[in-house]
Each structure stands twice: as structure tokens, then as C-alpha cells.
Design a protein around this motif. Structure first.
Motif, PDB file in Angstrom:
ATOM      1  N   ILE A  96       0.846  -1.193   0.000  1.00  0.00           N
ATOM      2  CA  ILE A  96       0.000   0.000   0.000  1.00  0.00           C
ATOM      3  C   ILE A  96       0.876   1.236   0.000  1.00  0.00           C
ATOM      4  O   ILE A  96       1.947   1.265   0.613  1.00  0.00           O
ATOM      5  N   ALA A  97       0.437   2.273  -0.720  1.00  0.00           N
ATOM      6  CA  ALA A  97       1.125   3.566  -0.730  1.00  0.00           C
ATOM      7  C   ALA A  97       0.090   4.661  -0.894  1.00  0.00           C
ATOM      8  O   ALA A  97      -0.898   4.495  -1.615  1.00  0.00           O
ATOM      9  N   LEU A  98       0.321   5.785  -0.229  1.00  0.00           N
ATOM     10  CA  LEU A  98      -0.577   6.930  -0.327  1.00  0.00           C
ATOM     11  C   LEU A  98      -0.183   7.785  -1.518  1.00  0.00           C
ATOM     12  O   LEU A  98       1.011   8.034  -1.765  1.00  0.00           O
ATOM     13  N   ALA A  99      -1.173   8.240  -2.262  1.00  0.00           N
ATOM     14  CA  ALA A  99      -0.924   9.130  -3.393  1.00  0.00           C
ATOM     15  C   ALA A  99      -0.557  10.524  -2.888  1.00  0.00           C
ATOM     16  O   ALA A  99      -0.963  10.932  -1.794  1.00  0.00           O
ATOM     17  N   PRO A 100       0.205  11.291  -3.679  1.00  0.00           N
ATOM     18  CA  PRO A 100       0.395  12.705  -3.342  1.00  0.00           C
ATOM     19  C   PRO A 100      -0.962  13.388  -3.223  1.00  0.00           C
ATOM     20  O   PRO A 100      -1.879  13.124  -4.000  1.00  0.00           O
ATOM     21  N   GLY A 101      -1.098  14.238  -2.232  1.00  0.00           N
ATOM     22  CA  GLY A 101      -2.373  14.908  -2.016  1.00  0.00           C
ATOM     23  C   GLY A 101      -3.408  14.045  -1.323  1.00  0.00           C
ATOM     24  O   GLY A 101      -4.605  14.361  -1.363  1.00  0.00           O
ATOM     25  N   PHE A 102      -2.964  12.973  -0.665  1.00  0.00           N
ATOM     26  CA  PHE A 102      -3.906  12.066  -0.004  1.00  0.00           C
ATOM     27  C   PHE A 102      -4.824  12.799   0.973  1.00  0.00           C
ATOM     28  O   PHE A 102      -6.007  12.454   1.094  1.00  0.00           O
ATOM     29  N   THR A 131      -6.725   9.165  -1.929  1.00  0.00           N
ATOM     30  CA  THR A 131      -6.320   8.146  -2.892  1.00  0.00           C
ATOM     31  C   THR A 131      -5.140   7.329  -2.383  1.00  0.00           C
ATOM     32  O   THR A 131      -4.134   7.891  -1.913  1.00  0.00           O
ATOM     33  N   VAL A 132      -5.288   6.016  -2.467  1.00  0.00           N
ATOM     34  CA  VAL A 132      -4.201   5.093  -2.136  1.00  0.00           C
ATOM     35  C   VAL A 132      -4.008   4.130  -3.294  1.00  0.00           C
ATOM     36  O   VAL A 132      -4.920   3.891  -4.102  1.00  0.00           O
ATOM     37  N   PHE A 133      -2.814   3.577  -3.380  1.00  0.00           N
ATOM     38  CA  PHE A 133      -2.501   2.527  -4.339  1.00  0.00           C
ATOM     39  C   PHE A 133      -2.254   1.232  -3.569  1.00  0.00           C
ATOM     40  O   PHE A 133      -1.628   1.244  -2.502  1.00  0.00           O
ATOM     41  N   THR A 188      -0.693 -10.704 -10.257  1.00  0.00           N
ATOM     42  CA  THR A 188      -0.511  -9.498  -9.461  1.00  0.00           C
ATOM     43  C   THR A 188      -1.397  -8.374 -10.012  1.00  0.00           C
ATOM     44  O   THR A 188      -1.415  -8.128 -11.217  1.00  0.00           O
ATOM     45  N   HIS A 189      -2.117  -7.735  -9.115  1.00  0.00           N
ATOM     46  CA  HIS A 189      -2.972  -6.604  -9.462  1.00  0.00           C
ATOM     47  C   HIS A 189      -2.392  -5.320  -8.856  1.00  0.00           C
ATOM     48  O   HIS A 189      -1.928  -5.321  -7.709  1.00  0.00           O
ATOM     49  N   LEU A 190      -2.470  -4.252  -9.602  1.00  0.00           N
ATOM     50  CA  LEU A 190      -2.195  -2.909  -9.097  1.00  0.00           C
ATOM     51  C   LEU A 190      -3.482  -2.110  -9.218  1.00  0.00           C
ATOM     52  O   LEU A 190      -4.085  -2.048 -10.300  1.00  0.00           O
ATOM     53  N   GLY A 191      -3.921  -1.526  -8.114  1.00  0.00           N
ATOM     54  CA  GLY A 191      -5.157  -0.760  -8.140  1.00  0.00           C
ATOM     55  C   GLY A 191      -5.062   0.494  -7.307  1.00  0.00           C
ATOM     56  O   GLY A 191      -4.084   0.705  -6.574  1.00  0.00           O
ATOM     57  N   ARG A 192      -6.059   1.332  -7.432  1.00  0.00           N
ATOM     58  CA  ARG A 192      -6.165   2.512  -6.579  1.00  0.00           C
ATOM     59  C   ARG A 192      -7.578   2.573  -6.027  1.00  0.00           C
ATOM     60  O   ARG A 192      -8.523   2.001  -6.578  1.00  0.00           O
ATOM     61  N   ALA A 193      -7.711   3.268  -4.921  1.00  0.00           N
ATOM     62  CA  ALA A 193      -9.002   3.343  -4.239  1.00  0.00           C
ATOM     63  C   ALA A 193      -8.999   4.591  -3.376  1.00  0.00           C
ATOM     64  O   ALA A 193      -8.002   5.316  -3.271  1.00  0.00           O
ATOM     65  N   ASP A 234     -11.039   8.128   8.901  1.00  0.00           N
ATOM     66  CA  ASP A 234     -11.955   8.395  10.014  1.00  0.00           C
ATOM     67  C   ASP A 234     -13.120   7.402  10.025  1.00  0.00           C
ATOM     68  O   ASP A 234     -13.523   6.912  11.081  1.00  0.00           O
ATOM     69  N   ALA A 235     -13.650   7.096   8.839  1.00  0.00           N
ATOM     70  CA  ALA A 235     -14.747   6.135   8.746  1.00  0.00           C
ATOM     71  C   ALA A 235     -14.255   4.703   8.642  1.00  0.00           C
ATOM     72  O   ALA A 235     -15.060   3.767   8.689  1.00  0.00           O
ATOM     73  N   ALA A 236     -12.934   4.537   8.491  1.00  0.00           N
ATOM     74  CA  ALA A 236     -12.321   3.208   8.344  1.00  0.00           C
ATOM     75  C   ALA A 236     -12.957   2.431   7.192  1.00  0.00           C
ATOM     76  O   ALA A 236     -13.371   1.284   7.331  1.00  0.00           O
ATOM     77  N   THR A 237     -13.017   3.096   6.031  1.00  0.00           N
ATOM     78  CA  THR A 237     -13.590   2.463   4.850  1.00  0.00           C
ATOM     79  C   THR A 237     -12.684   2.678   3.640  1.00  0.00           C
ATOM     80  O   THR A 237     -12.005   3.708   3.523  1.00  0.00           O
ATOM     81  N   LEU A 238     -12.711   1.684   2.751  1.00  0.00           N
ATOM     82  CA  LEU A 238     -12.055   1.767   1.453  1.00  0.00           C
ATOM     83  C   LEU A 238     -13.136   1.600   0.398  1.00  0.00           C
ATOM     84  O   LEU A 238     -13.961   0.691   0.481  1.00  0.00           O
ATOM     85  N   ARG A 239     -13.138   2.469  -0.606  1.00  0.00           N
ATOM     86  CA  ARG A 239     -14.196   2.404  -1.623  1.00  0.00           C
ATOM     87  C   ARG A 239     -13.617   2.755  -2.987  1.00  0.00           C
ATOM     88  O   ARG A 239     -12.477   3.201  -3.106  1.00  0.00           O
ATOM     89  N   ASP A 240     -14.427   2.549  -4.000  1.00  0.00           N
ATOM     90  CA  ASP A 240     -14.102   2.933  -5.381  1.00  0.00           C
ATOM     91  C   ASP A 240     -12.803   2.292  -5.863  1.00  0.00           C
ATOM     92  O   ASP A 240     -11.940   2.950  -6.460  1.00  0.00           O
ATOM     93  N   ILE A 241     -12.662   0.984  -5.623  1.00  0.00           N
ATOM     94  CA  ILE A 241     -11.461   0.285  -6.073  1.00  0.00           C
ATOM     95  C   ILE A 241     -11.455   0.206  -7.597  1.00  0.00           C
ATOM     96  O   ILE A 241     -12.421  -0.232  -8.221  1.00  0.00           O
ATOM     97  N   GLU A 242     -10.350   0.622  -8.186  1.00  0.00           N
ATOM     98  CA  GLU A 242     -10.169   0.581  -9.637  1.00  0.00           C
ATOM     99  C   GLU A 242      -8.882  -0.173  -9.943  1.00  0.00           C
ATOM    100  O   GLU A 242      -7.802   0.189  -9.457  1.00  0.00           O
TER     101      GLU A 242
END
Length: 386
Positions: free
Chosen positions: A94-100, A105-107, A120-125, A130-138
């Protein structure tokens, strides 16, 4: 369930001096080891949230969680991707995007099941801490082809200069010859790939426009990349990769470089103990490692996780390289002078922890370590002199 705590468990002895040829580390500080959390289930990757203290962590079984520095609590994040959690696969880096802080946005990387096997998959989401949620996985990239193997996914990632780099693995192919998949540039297996942050292929990638080549490839001829970091103050992406019964390597990534696996290697065949390739030699057309381990089962390193030492907490180690060791269970501190990498000083040796990932805390400069396996701890190294 993981348990969170903060306990100082030991004080390391003062380091006595550098290895032969190493930059001076004679005044290196001792360190104490703090256990921040226990009971983690096969953790693999970590990244610091914008406050520089809280840590988001992956676990191979498919769990994403946050360790809170102020309370020590561990919160599970809902919405992690479906993973193929077998063998060496699962939810990986996992890595945080600039401007997180503004976008969330995370990768992420993970092994997933597709037609023909796993890959192997590479995705972003979008991560909401605060809500402890991950959404919009691409999904940005699925490495091709899928292979019926649970090994050598690679999957370490870094963000640098508006791009995401991911190191992959060769899926444990034993085809020791020119037809090996790491030498096949139509496949992203056994390669470093480079994408723009929106998932598009940059036009200056070296294989763009080459017939039959995978345009996301930045370099190839790698075996299994599980450590990667950007050298501070430079544009250099460094990595460490597994060899075959020895032959583990530390490399500086070169655009369009062929790093030789398995046509040039310092390792030997696990099955026979015999060499299967010549070592790297000048003029062989391959990029030679900056540092390597020799042949033999007792001389291999199995690297995982990499970080450069920065900040004042361990000022005497500034500019040197930390790499986790799996098999021999220590954290290697490698003195680095330009392109010269010297033998490591062994931190955490004798404690029995396989080291999976390492990072330097942006807020405090302390060294954070994820151990590997069932019931693994999250650790922190702090100077013993305070």
C-alpha cells in the motif's frame, strides 16, 4: 485478534564499527525496541497517514487496518479487495498518493484469481481513515499472463515524480534460459512497471511503440521484487529482489534495463545446488547489481521491505539503507556511499523475527518494522540515548 501495546523489550549494544569498506558508522547509537502491537496475521505492507504517526497496514489474508499512535488501537478497514490468499499471495503493498489528505487516494497491490490462474494486481481506491472504509477500487493493471502458481508475485510499490512504480515477480518459473518469462517483454512478470497516477502508460516508458511489448514495463529481467524505495534527494528508485539459493540482489532501477534474470545470476539451482547461469560480467548486456549475495543456501538474504534512514533520531545512520531479511531474521543496515553498498550491520538479530517491511517515521525519525507470520508484531526502534 491483534493486540496493541507499547513495551520496551530490549536495548541493543552500541555498534562497534563499520564493516570492511563501509562508510564510518563507528559512532552509531544503540537502540531500544518497542513493541507497538502484537497478534498481527501475516502483515505485509505499511504506510504512514498524513499526521506522520498513524499507520495503515495490509495483511496477506485480505485485511486492511490502521494502527493509531495516540491510543495504540487497531481499527479494521472495510472494503478491501478480494484476494487470492494462498502461498505467497494475498493483500500485499500500500502507498498513499500525493495529495492524499485532500483526495484519500491510495494505491494497493494484491494477488487475484483470473482466468488461467492468479496474477498481481495494481489498483487505486479511496481510503477514509476516520470512517475506516475503502471504496471505489479501480484496477489499473493486471499482470499478464495469469499463471497457476502461488509464488513470486513481487508487488512492492513506490510513488515518485508523478508515477507509480511496481516491482513484480517471475511466478517461480524454472525455465532457466532465454525463454524465461522475466526475459519476455510481452509480459509484466519479472519486471518493474511504471504508470501515471491515473493509470495511463507514460509516453516515455522505454517499450512504448515496440511491437508485442508490454508498454507499462520500465525494466525487466527481475526474479521477485519485494523491496523498493526512492533514495532521498534523488530520482533513483532502488529495489531488492530474491535470488535462487543465493544470488539475492540490491539494484538501482535503470530505465529500459535488463537485469539478467535468469541468464546472469550469482545463485544456484535449489534442486541441484549447481549454477544455471554465469555471474554478471562486464559487457554481458545486463545491468549488474550494486550488491549481491553469493551462491549457497546459507548465504541468501531473502529481502522484504526497504527504507532509507533520514532525520535526526538516527543521524549517524543518515543516508544508509535498511532492508528486511526473511530467512536469517534480522534487519540489515547497509552503509551506502554513492553506488557502493557495503556488508550490512545486523539489527534485531537473534530475536527470531522474520522482517517483512520497514519504514522511517516521518514525524519522529524512528524505525518502524513489521515482522512476518502469524501473531506478528509491529515494532519501533528508538535511540537508547533518548
Amino acid at each position: 485478534m491483534p493486540r496493541s501495546l507499547c513495551a520496551t523489550v530490549a536495548v541493543a549494544a552500541l555498534l562497534t564499527g563499520p564493516q570492511t569498506g563501509a562508510p564510518a558508522l563507528a559512532q552509531s547509537p544503540g537502540y531500544q525496541v518497542e513493541i507497538l502491537a502484537e497478534g498481527l496475521n501475516r502483515p505485509w505492507g505499511m504506510a504512514f497517514l498524513p499526521n506522520g504517526r498513524d499507520i495503515v497496514m495490509t495483511a496477506r489474508g485480505g485485511t486492511l487496518s490502521i494502527w493509531r499512535a495516540d491510543t495504540g488501537a487497531i481499527t479494521t478497514i472495510d472494503g478491501a479487495p478480494d484476494v487470492a490468499a494462498a502461498g505467497q499471495g494475498g493483500l500485499l503493498d500500500i502507498a498513499l498518493a500525493p495529495g492524499f489528505a485532500d483526495t484519500g487516494t491510495v494505491f494497493l497491490t494484491w494477488s487475484g484469481a483470473v482466468a488461467g490462474g492468479t496474477t498481481t494486481h495494481l489498483g487505486r481506491a479511496t481510503l477514509d481513515p476516520d470512517a475506516a472504509t475503502l471504496r471505489d477500487i479501480e484496477v489499473l493493471l493486471r499482470v499478464r499472463p495469469a499463471i497457476d502458481s502461488p509464488a513470486h508475485y513481487g508487488a512492492r510499490i513506490v510513488i515518485h515524480d508523478g508515477h507509480v512504480f511496481m516491482g513484480t515477480g517471475d511466478r517461480n518459473s524454472k525455465a532457466f534460459g532465454p525463454d524465461h518469462i522475466a526475459q519476455d517483454v510481452s509480459s509484466e512478470n519479472g519486471a518493474v512497471v511504471r504508470l501515471a497516477l491515473d493509470g495511463s502508460v507514460p509516453g516515455d516508458n522505454p517499450l512504448v511503440g515496440r511491437d508485442g511489448a508490454a508498454p507499462a514495463i520500465w525494466s525487466w529481467g527481475h526474479r521477485n521484487i519485494q523491496a523498493m524505495a526512492v533514495r532521498p534527494g534523488t530520482d533513483e528508485v532502488w529495489l531488492a529482489e530474491h535470488g535462487e539459493s543465493g544470488g539475492d540482489e540490491i539494484n538501482r532501477v535503470v530505465r529500459g534495463g535488463n537485469f539478467g534474470w535468469p541468464l546472469a545470476s550469482y545463485g544456484v539451482d535449489y534442486r541441484t545446488g549447481q549454477p544455471f547461469a554465469d555471474p554478471h560480467r562486464p559487457g554481458d548486456g545486463f545491468v549488474a547489481p550494486l550488491y549481491h549475495w553469493g551462491p549457497g543456501r546459507d548465504d541468501n538474504f531473502p529481502p522484504s521491505g526497504m527504507a532509507w534512514v533520514t532525520g535526526e533520531a538516527f543521524a549517524q545512520w543518515e543516508g544508509h539503507l535498511l532492508v528486511g531479511n526473511l530467512r536469517h531474521r534480522y534487519l540489515g543496515l547497509f552503509p551506502v556511499d554513492g553506488d557502493t553498498v557495503s556488508d550490512p550491520i545486523r539489527l534485531l538479530e537473534g530475536r527470531g523475527w522474520r522482517i517483512r517491511d520497514v519504514a522511517v517515521g516521518p514525524a519522529d525519525g524512528f524505525i518502524y518494522v513489521l515482522a512476518d507470520g502469524e501473531g506478528a508484531p509491529l515494532l519501533r526502534l528508538v535511540p537508547s540515548d533518548g
